[in-house]
Design an enzyme around this catalytic site. Sequence first.
Site, PDB file in Angstrom:
ATOM      1  N   TYR A  71       3.419  38.976   0.045  1.00  0.00           N
ATOM      2  CA  TYR A  71       4.143  37.751   0.416  1.00  0.00           C
ATOM      3  C   TYR A  71       3.414  36.502  -0.071  1.00  0.00           C
ATOM      4  O   TYR A  71       4.029  35.552  -0.562  1.00  0.00           O
ATOM      5  CB  TYR A  71       4.348  37.671   1.935  1.00  0.00           C
ATOM      6  CG  TYR A  71       5.258  36.519   2.291  1.00  0.00           C
ATOM      7  CD1 TYR A  71       6.632  36.703   2.366  1.00  0.00           C
ATOM      8  CD2 TYR A  71       4.752  35.237   2.467  1.00  0.00           C
ATOM      9  CE1 TYR A  71       7.477  35.643   2.632  1.00  0.00           C
ATOM     10  CE2 TYR A  71       5.591  34.169   2.730  1.00  0.00           C
ATOM     11  CZ  TYR A  71       6.947  34.375   2.820  1.00  0.00           C
ATOM     12  OH  TYR A  71       7.789  33.323   3.073  1.00  0.00           O
ATOM     13  N   PHE A 123      22.036  18.328 -18.938  1.00  0.00           N
ATOM     14  CA  PHE A 123      22.717  19.616 -18.877  1.00  0.00           C
ATOM     15  C   PHE A 123      23.670  19.591 -17.671  1.00  0.00           C
ATOM     16  O   PHE A 123      23.506  18.779 -16.764  1.00  0.00           O
ATOM     17  CB  PHE A 123      21.658  20.710 -18.734  1.00  0.00           C
ATOM     18  CG  PHE A 123      22.211  22.093 -18.602  1.00  0.00           C
ATOM     19  CD1 PHE A 123      22.867  22.688 -19.662  1.00  0.00           C
ATOM     20  CD2 PHE A 123      22.068  22.812 -17.423  1.00  0.00           C
ATOM     21  CE1 PHE A 123      23.381  23.964 -19.533  1.00  0.00           C
ATOM     22  CE2 PHE A 123      22.573  24.089 -17.299  1.00  0.00           C
ATOM     23  CZ  PHE A 123      23.234  24.672 -18.353  1.00  0.00           C
ATOM     24  N   ASP A 124      24.663  20.487 -17.630  1.00  0.00           N
ATOM     25  CA  ASP A 124      25.698  20.369 -16.577  1.00  0.00           C
ATOM     26  C   ASP A 124      25.142  20.448 -15.155  1.00  0.00           C
ATOM     27  O   ASP A 124      25.447  19.611 -14.310  1.00  0.00           O
ATOM     28  CB  ASP A 124      26.867  21.355 -16.804  1.00  0.00           C
ATOM     29  CG  ASP A 124      26.460  22.814 -16.880  1.00  0.00           C
ATOM     30  OD1 ASP A 124      25.279  23.128 -16.645  1.00  0.00           O
ATOM     31  OD2 ASP A 124      27.334  23.657 -17.167  1.00  0.00           O
ATOM     32  N   ASP A 214      13.036  18.289 -19.315  1.00  0.00           N
ATOM     33  CA  ASP A 214      13.842  19.449 -18.942  1.00  0.00           C
ATOM     34  C   ASP A 214      13.680  20.405 -20.129  1.00  0.00           C
ATOM     35  O   ASP A 214      14.338  20.268 -21.152  1.00  0.00           O
ATOM     36  CB  ASP A 214      15.299  19.019 -18.737  1.00  0.00           C
ATOM     37  CG  ASP A 214      16.190  20.185 -18.339  1.00  0.00           C
ATOM     38  OD1 ASP A 214      15.685  21.328 -18.242  1.00  0.00           O
ATOM     39  OD2 ASP A 214      17.394  19.961 -18.127  1.00  0.00           O
ATOM     40  N   ALA A 216      13.885  23.799 -21.004  1.00  0.00           N
ATOM     41  CA  ALA A 216      14.342  25.193 -21.047  1.00  0.00           C
ATOM     42  C   ALA A 216      14.039  25.848 -22.395  1.00  0.00           C
ATOM     43  O   ALA A 216      13.754  27.035 -22.461  1.00  0.00           O
ATOM     44  CB  ALA A 216      15.840  25.267 -20.748  1.00  0.00           C
ATOM     45  N   LYS A 257      15.656  31.080 -20.319  1.00  0.00           N
ATOM     46  CA  LYS A 257      15.821  30.906 -21.760  1.00  0.00           C
ATOM     47  C   LYS A 257      14.497  31.285 -22.442  1.00  0.00           C
ATOM     48  O   LYS A 257      14.263  32.451 -22.699  1.00  0.00           O
ATOM     49  CB  LYS A 257      16.234  29.466 -22.088  1.00  0.00           C
ATOM     50  CG  LYS A 257      17.676  29.130 -21.723  1.00  0.00           C
ATOM     51  CD  LYS A 257      17.875  28.854 -20.263  1.00  0.00           C
ATOM     52  CE  LYS A 257      19.244  28.338 -19.933  1.00  0.00           C
ATOM     53  NZ  LYS A 257      19.228  27.274 -18.937  1.00  0.00           N
ATOM     54  N   HIS A 449      34.304  23.523 -15.174  1.00  0.00           N
ATOM     55  CA  HIS A 449      34.502  24.623 -16.125  1.00  0.00           C
ATOM     56  C   HIS A 449      34.237  25.999 -15.525  1.00  0.00           C
ATOM     57  O   HIS A 449      34.786  26.984 -15.977  1.00  0.00           O
ATOM     58  CB  HIS A 449      33.641  24.403 -17.368  1.00  0.00           C
ATOM     59  CG  HIS A 449      32.215  24.079 -17.095  1.00  0.00           C
ATOM     60  ND1 HIS A 449      31.834  22.902 -16.491  1.00  0.00           N
ATOM     61  CD2 HIS A 449      31.080  24.771 -17.302  1.00  0.00           C
ATOM     62  CE1 HIS A 449      30.518  22.887 -16.360  1.00  0.00           C
ATOM     63  NE2 HIS A 449      30.035  24.013 -16.837  1.00  0.00           N
TER      64      HIS A 449
END
Length: 457
Positions: A71, A123-124, A214, A216, A257, A449
Amino acid sequence: MSRIPPPYRIKVVEPVPFLSAPERRAALDAAGYNPFNLRADQITVDFLSDSGTGATSTAQEAAAALGDESYAGARSWFRFRDEAAELTGYDHLLPVHQGRAAERILFTNLLKPGQICVSNTHFDTTHANVEIVGAEAVDLPCPEAADLDSHEPFKGNIDLAALEALLAGPDGERVGLVLLTITNNGLGAQPVSMANLTAARDLAHRFGKPFFLDAARFAENAWLVKQREPGYADRTPKEIATAAFQLADGCLISLKKDGLTAIGGLIGLKDPELFGRCEALLIATEGFSTYGGLAGHDLERLAVGLREVVDPSYLAARAEQTARFARMVNDAGVATIQPAGIHALYLNAGRLLPHLTPAEFPGHSLGCQMFLDGGIRSAELGSLYLGTLDEEHRLVSPAPFELVRLAIPRRVYTEEHFAYVAEVLGDIAKDPERIRGYRIVSAPPLLRHFKVRLAPR
Ligand SMILES: *Cc1c(COP(=O)(O)O)cnc(C)c1O
């Protein structure tokens, strides 16, 4: 040499289904003409997303067997943390189950209601998480990005003049965060140059604003910097990625990614005080700070993935795979955003289907036709995704472009799959006028979307 073979061979395979044309028509109809509602066992080539869809390596699976599920203080956490610390250079790291959890935790602690988060392109989910904390997401892509056909090397850059005008103008006080997305997923997978990152960082700091990445696709951005930006040819992708991280005050990363894993994410920070606040929210909502919603075996795969993804032979083969796919698609008569990026190809559906108006969603129409003709799944990036709708779901203002994104999973598809997709597209390009438009039947208010339903006109 004109061919760059991938630095791996296939050891485990997964069957791919082939439905008949009537079966595909029935499947798409039942899905409300939304590819997110299709089942994976209805899809022959899946280009919906490059997120969590890659193949793992033997080394990753061997490491996964060592997963320590304690844990707190698991050995797997320290292996992952050490790799991530060496790559990013950040002292303060938090694991999360995926990128959007990092967005939520970071924005909750960094943005106040009414503030502005400014980006090259959000990004969305990043956009949604900025709005969920009551802030406003402002995109300032560079002007070069507006010409889809130009071969400018860094069309992912932020517009520095517009950023400075915003920071120095009446809304400057409201800016709470400058966030650059590398590579620019919302705008053609285009990279951001180190020069642009440096200048954006300098501007943010001159006005006393935090500057974050960001990141990714940190490795793919580093590879394109190495290929395209003067002064970086002799640096390794890892050195370039580290330099980019070190320009920023911190980062959020979806490791689904360039982590080369199915799940995972990371927050990296320089500021210990901000770290303390993020850690408290992480423990309350994701898990203890040595696992953050991930299993020990995930952390082990990630530790290995972070090393494999910056291997120049892997990046060279992946970049070449996408570039060759782009040439096949262009030769088949379908225009794509130039120059080709790495993680996806963006088809110019607006140009292929000029007989359809934006209100008939040409990108969506092309995506549906690729599924109907070849079982290929893709994602619309046009007016269905970005346009403004009225109460009756009619299009009020269209998106700037009508695109279809073919996202390419890492280490998954072979040359024959790409040739097959190019052939399906070539057949569509021979007679595009047979393709009809679509209308929206129902749509949710946020992240439309994912849950929208449509019908052919
Ligand atoms: C995928 C992605 C995210 C969100 O990450 P998830 O792991 O899907 O939650 C955020 N930003 C960018 C640029 C991404 O590509």
